[in-house]
Design a protein around this motif. Structure first.
Motif, mmCIF file in Angstrom:
data_model
loop_
_atom_site.group_PDB
_atom_site.id
_atom_site.type_symbol
_atom_site.label_atom_id
_atom_site.label_comp_id
_atom_site.label_asym_id
_atom_site.label_seq_id
_atom_site.Cartn_x
_atom_site.Cartn_y
_atom_site.Cartn_z
ATOM 1 N N ARG A 212 0.780 -1.237 -0.148
ATOM 2 C CA ARG A 212 0.219 0.054 0.016
ATOM 3 C C ARG A 212 0.937 1.265 0.089
ATOM 4 N NH1 ARG A 212 -3.353 -2.424 4.683
ATOM 5 N NH2 ARG A 212 -4.329 -4.042 3.589
ATOM 6 N N GLN A 213 1.998 1.121 0.688
ATOM 7 C CA GLN A 213 2.835 2.412 0.817
ATOM 8 C C GLN A 213 3.372 2.473 -0.780
ATOM 9 O OE1 GLN A 213 7.004 2.023 1.944
ATOM 10 N NE2 GLN A 213 6.532 3.721 3.520
ATOM 11 N N VAL A 214 3.703 1.521 -1.361
ATOM 12 C CA VAL A 214 4.298 1.379 -2.877
ATOM 13 C C VAL A 214 3.286 2.332 -3.719
ATOM 14 C CG1 VAL A 214 4.979 0.335 -4.615
ATOM 15 C CG2 VAL A 214 6.035 -0.365 -2.544
ATOM 16 N N ASP A 215 2.015 1.979 -3.474
ATOM 17 C CA ASP A 215 1.009 2.311 -4.134
ATOM 18 C C ASP A 215 0.859 3.853 -3.967
ATOM 19 O OD1 ASP A 215 0.235 -0.134 -5.583
ATOM 20 O OD2 ASP A 215 -1.463 -0.411 -4.045
ATOM 21 N N LYS A 216 1.054 4.472 -2.847
ATOM 22 C CA LYS A 216 0.926 5.791 -2.516
ATOM 23 C C LYS A 216 2.211 6.556 -3.151
ATOM 24 C CE LYS A 216 -1.554 5.445 1.683
ATOM 25 N NZ LYS A 216 -1.609 5.756 3.100
ATOM 26 N N LEU A 217 3.342 5.827 -3.157
ATOM 27 C CA LEU A 217 4.817 6.461 -3.987
ATOM 28 C C LEU A 217 4.645 6.583 -5.419
ATOM 29 C CD1 LEU A 217 7.307 4.778 -1.745
ATOM 30 C CD2 LEU A 217 6.781 7.422 -1.570
ATOM 31 N N VAL A 218 3.991 5.387 -5.992
ATOM 32 C CA VAL A 218 3.887 5.303 -7.532
ATOM 33 C C VAL A 218 2.744 5.915 -7.838
ATOM 34 C CG1 VAL A 218 4.223 3.776 -9.333
ATOM 35 C CG2 VAL A 218 5.424 3.237 -7.476
ATOM 36 N N GLN A 219 2.759 7.199 -8.331
ATOM 37 C CA GLN A 219 1.466 7.871 -8.958
ATOM 38 C C GLN A 219 1.705 8.079 -10.361
ATOM 39 O OE1 GLN A 219 1.145 11.201 -6.441
ATOM 40 N NE2 GLN A 219 0.780 10.069 -4.794
ATOM 41 N N VAL A 220 1.336 6.980 -11.193
ATOM 42 C CA VAL A 220 1.425 6.974 -12.499
ATOM 43 C C VAL A 220 0.013 6.729 -13.055
ATOM 44 C CG1 VAL A 220 3.903 6.222 -12.822
ATOM 45 C CG2 VAL A 220 2.098 4.724 -12.645
ATOM 46 N N PRO A 221 -0.266 7.260 -14.319
ATOM 47 C CA PRO A 221 -1.544 6.824 -14.796
ATOM 48 C C PRO A 221 -1.784 5.428 -15.029
ATOM 49 C CG PRO A 221 -0.445 8.518 -16.211
ATOM 50 C CD PRO A 221 0.532 8.078 -15.273
ATOM 51 N N ARG A 222 -2.741 4.872 -14.815
ATOM 52 C CA ARG A 222 -3.228 3.554 -14.939
ATOM 53 C C ARG A 222 -4.122 3.248 -16.105
ATOM 54 N NH1 ARG A 222 -2.552 0.415 -9.282
ATOM 55 N NH2 ARG A 222 -1.154 1.767 -8.358
ATOM 56 N N TYR A 223 -4.032 2.275 -16.824
ATOM 57 C CA TYR A 223 -4.772 2.034 -18.041
ATOM 58 C C TYR A 223 -5.508 0.732 -17.885
ATOM 59 C CZ TYR A 223 -2.186 6.251 -19.822
ATOM 60 O OH TYR A 223 -1.707 7.262 -19.963
ATOM 61 N N ASP A 224 -6.783 0.800 -18.398
ATOM 62 C CA ASP A 224 -7.446 -0.518 -18.358
ATOM 63 C C ASP A 224 -7.111 -0.960 -20.045
ATOM 64 O OD1 ASP A 224 -9.276 -2.754 -18.520
ATOM 65 O OD2 ASP A 224 -11.101 -1.572 -18.318
ATOM 66 N N ALA A 225 -6.732 -2.082 -20.319
ATOM 67 C CA ALA A 225 -6.082 -2.521 -21.561
ATOM 68 C C ALA A 225 -7.365 -2.724 -22.526
ATOM 69 C CB ALA A 225 -5.235 -3.603 -21.469
ATOM 70 N N GLY A 226 -8.452 -3.270 -22.037
ATOM 71 C CA GLY A 226 -9.628 -3.734 -22.814
ATOM 72 C C GLY A 226 -10.389 -2.283 -23.043
ATOM 73 N N ARG A 227 -10.381 -1.409 -22.270
ATOM 74 C CA ARG A 227 -11.073 -0.116 -22.698
ATOM 75 C C ARG A 227 -9.958 0.796 -23.682
ATOM 76 N NH1 ARG A 227 -11.585 4.722 -18.265
ATOM 77 N NH2 ARG A 227 -12.466 6.457 -19.536
ATOM 78 N N PHE A 228 -8.851 0.555 -23.193
ATOM 79 C CA PHE A 228 -7.858 1.402 -24.486
ATOM 80 C C PHE A 228 -7.893 0.983 -25.896
ATOM 81 C CE2 PHE A 228 -3.689 1.486 -26.298
ATOM 82 C CZ PHE A 228 -3.608 2.972 -26.408
ATOM 83 N N VAL A 229 -8.125 -0.487 -25.895
ATOM 84 C CA VAL A 229 -8.382 -1.088 -27.356
ATOM 85 C C VAL A 229 -9.561 -0.732 -27.946
ATOM 86 C CG1 VAL A 229 -8.739 -3.372 -28.547
ATOM 87 C CG2 VAL A 229 -6.557 -3.020 -26.869
ATOM 88 N N GLN A 230 -10.533 -1.071 -26.968
ATOM 89 C CA GLN A 230 -12.222 -0.553 -27.611
ATOM 90 C C GLN A 230 -11.939 0.933 -27.971
ATOM 91 O OE1 GLN A 230 -14.955 -0.708 -24.591
ATOM 92 N NE2 GLN A 230 -16.538 -1.250 -25.987
ATOM 93 N N LYS A 231 -11.361 1.733 -27.235
ATOM 94 C CA LYS A 231 -11.560 3.162 -27.708
ATOM 95 C C LYS A 231 -10.717 3.266 -28.910
ATOM 96 C CE LYS A 231 -11.394 7.685 -25.523
ATOM 97 N NZ LYS A 231 -11.544 8.348 -24.171
ATOM 98 N N ASN A 232 -9.821 2.829 -28.910
ATOM 99 C CA ASN A 232 -8.693 2.900 -30.290
ATOM 100 C C ASN A 232 -9.304 2.203 -31.444
ATOM 101 O OD1 ASN A 232 -6.787 4.518 -29.203
ATOM 102 N ND2 ASN A 232 -5.696 3.077 -28.443
ATOM 103 N N THR A 233 -9.971 1.229 -31.401
ATOM 104 C CA THR A 233 -10.725 0.541 -32.455
ATOM 105 C C THR A 233 -11.971 1.313 -32.978
ATOM 106 O OG1 THR A 233 -12.115 -0.908 -30.973
ATOM 107 C CG2 THR A 233 -10.045 -1.729 -31.891
ATOM 108 N N ASN A 234 -12.526 2.156 -32.256
ATOM 109 C CA ASN A 234 -13.740 3.022 -32.497
ATOM 110 C C ASN A 234 -13.343 4.179 -33.138
ATOM 111 O OD1 ASN A 234 -15.669 1.088 -31.057
ATOM 112 N ND2 ASN A 234 -15.701 2.459 -29.187
ATOM 113 N N GLU A 235 -12.368 4.553 -32.824
ATOM 114 C CA GLU A 235 -11.575 5.838 -33.641
ATOM 115 C C GLU A 235 -11.166 5.401 -35.007
ATOM 116 O OE1 GLU A 235 -8.966 7.721 -31.067
ATOM 117 O OE2 GLU A 235 -10.291 7.989 -29.674
#
Length: 141
Positions: free
Chosen positions: A117-140
């Motif tokens: 949990r401490q590491v989660d607080k330290l690492v603040q990078v954008p997180r992506y949902d791979a399925g959502r990312f692929v779906q959004k890119n295929t729609n475009e």
């Protein structure tokens, strides 16, 4: 007649050196009717010492779960993780039996969960949902 010759050869083989030695060992290892005494494999620690060690390990477990020091493990600015880890390492020096080693492992697991949990607080990078990312890119496309 042939059968008795084979049996005689087998009897000779059984009485030969290594086989005879093995027979003696089997006879010695056979259980007797006497009750066996419990033998502690890793002697040098009394039941009272082990009980005190388990009590200290459980107390540390409660500290990790339900105290400000335990909550401090999740705080990146705090030295709580090092404090608890050092205390657990001191207790580990007295562990000689599996029962106490299991408690030590549980403590390490609890510390690892809090440290994650401490590491989660330290690492603040954008997180992506791979399925959502692929779906959004295929729609475009």
């Amino acid at each position: 007649m042939r059968r008795s010759k084979v049996k005689a050869e087998n009897d000779d083989a059984l009485t030969s050196g290594s086989i005879r030695h093995t027979r003696q060992n089997i006879a010695q290892d056979a259980p007797s009717n006497k009750k066996r005494k419990k033998v502690h494999v890793m002697s040098g620690q009394s039941d009272a010492e082990r009980r005190i060690l388990r009590e200290a390990q459980r107390k540390l477990q409660k500290t990790i779960i339900n105290s400000e020091l335990g909550d401090g493990i999740e705080n990146p600015e705090s030295k709580a993780f090092e404090t608890i880890r050092d205390h657990n390492n001191e207790l580990w020096n007295d562990v000689k039996y599996t029962r106490e080693a299991v408690l030590d492992g549980e403590n390490i697991d609890l510390m690892a969960q809090r440290a994650a949990r401490q590491v989660d607080k330290l690492v603040q990078v954008p997180r992506y949902d791979a399925g959502r990312f692929v779906q959004k890119n295929t729609n475009e496309v």
